[in-house]
Design a protein around this motif. Structure first.
Motif, short mmCIF file in Angstrom:
data_model
loop_
_atom_site.label_atom_id
_atom_site.label_comp_id
_atom_site.label_asym_id
_atom_site.label_seq_id
_atom_site.Cartn_x
_atom_site.Cartn_y
_atom_site.Cartn_z
N ARG A 1 46.70 36.16 40.13
CA ARG A 1 45.89 37.24 40.69
C ARG A 1 44.44 36.78 40.90
O ARG A 1 43.85 36.98 41.97
CB ARG A 1 45.92 38.45 39.76
CG ARG A 1 45.07 39.61 40.22
CD ARG A 1 45.11 40.79 39.26
NE ARG A 1 44.87 40.42 37.87
CZ ARG A 1 43.65 40.23 37.33
NH1 ARG A 1 42.59 40.35 38.08
NH2 ARG A 1 43.53 39.91 36.06
N ARG B 1 44.19 34.19 43.68
CA ARG B 1 44.27 34.84 45.00
C ARG B 1 42.95 35.53 45.35
O ARG B 1 42.49 35.49 46.49
CB ARG B 1 45.41 35.85 45.04
CG ARG B 1 46.76 35.26 45.04
CD ARG B 1 47.15 34.88 46.44
NE ARG B 1 48.49 34.30 46.43
CZ ARG B 1 48.90 33.44 47.31
NH1 ARG B 1 48.13 33.07 48.29
NH2 ARG B 1 50.10 32.93 47.24
N GLU B 2 42.32 36.19 44.37
CA GLU B 2 41.03 36.83 44.61
C GLU B 2 39.99 35.80 45.03
O GLU B 2 39.22 36.02 45.97
CB GLU B 2 40.54 37.56 43.36
CG GLU B 2 41.31 38.82 43.03
CD GLU B 2 40.92 39.40 41.68
OE1 GLU B 2 39.99 38.86 41.02
OE2 GLU B 2 41.55 40.38 41.27
N ARG C 1 40.62 34.74 48.62
CA ARG C 1 40.16 35.74 49.58
C ARG C 1 38.64 35.68 49.74
O ARG C 1 38.12 35.82 50.84
CB ARG C 1 40.59 37.13 49.15
CG ARG C 1 42.03 37.42 49.50
CD ARG C 1 42.40 38.87 49.21
NE ARG C 1 43.73 38.87 48.62
CZ ARG C 1 44.01 39.14 47.35
NH1 ARG C 1 43.07 39.51 46.53
NH2 ARG C 1 45.25 39.08 46.91
N ASP D 1 46.28 35.35 52.16
CA ASP D 1 47.36 35.26 51.18
C ASP D 1 48.60 34.54 51.69
O ASP D 1 49.50 34.25 50.92
CB ASP D 1 47.76 36.66 50.71
CG ASP D 1 46.72 37.26 49.79
OD1 ASP D 1 45.88 36.51 49.27
OD2 ASP D 1 46.76 38.49 49.59
N ILE E 1 48.54 28.63 47.01
CA ILE E 1 47.29 28.52 46.25
C ILE E 1 47.04 27.05 45.92
O ILE E 1 47.86 26.42 45.25
CB ILE E 1 47.36 29.35 44.96
CG1 ILE E 1 47.66 30.81 45.29
CG2 ILE E 1 46.07 29.22 44.16
CD1 ILE E 1 47.93 31.67 44.07
#
Length: 134
Positions: free
Chosen positions: A77, A80-81, A84, A90, A94
């Protein structure tokens, strides 16, 4: 979409949430629900960490596997933040550097510094009172 543990236990809430998910979200959620860490590997790690006089029980394996799954979820999480924020969407996998940044952030949040400095003060008034330590 954040689902709390209580929401997952209530069928009416879950059915409403599942009905609003896109096929991609539904696939990710089902994959998450089915995912687990191999208990044999978790057992090997625990046996390396825990002294030999304390046996590793199946209950311990379940708890540690569950906590590790939560930790991995937090890593993904946060990674991913960070992606961004860097302008990467997305759809891309990663890259390793985002996992490293996420792990450092989680470690920093898990052991916050006392006060607004990295090192404890050796002189002067205490930063926190003894009652706050309990």
């Amino acid at each position: 979409m954040d689902l709390s543990f209580e929401d997952e236990r209530r069928p009416e809430v879950m059915s409403a949430r599942l009905a609003t998910m896109s096929p991609e979200e539904l696939d990710r959620y089902e994959t998450y629900r089915r995912s687990h860490l191999p208990r044999i590997e978790v057992g090997k790690l625990l046996r390396d960490l825990i002294p030999a006089e304390h046996p590793v029980t199946p209950e311990m394996l379940v708890v540690v596997s569950g906590l590790a799954k939560l930790y991995v979820g937090d890593l993904v999480r946060i990674a991913r933040e960070n992606m961004r924020e860097s302008g990467i969407d997305d759809a891309h996998p990663i890259p390793p550097q985002y996992y490293i940044v996420a792990a450092r952030r989680l470690a920093r949040e898990a052991s916050p510094c006392v006060g607004d400095h990295a090192r404890p003060r050796l002189t002067g008034p205490p930063v926190i009172s003894n009652n706050e330590l309990l």
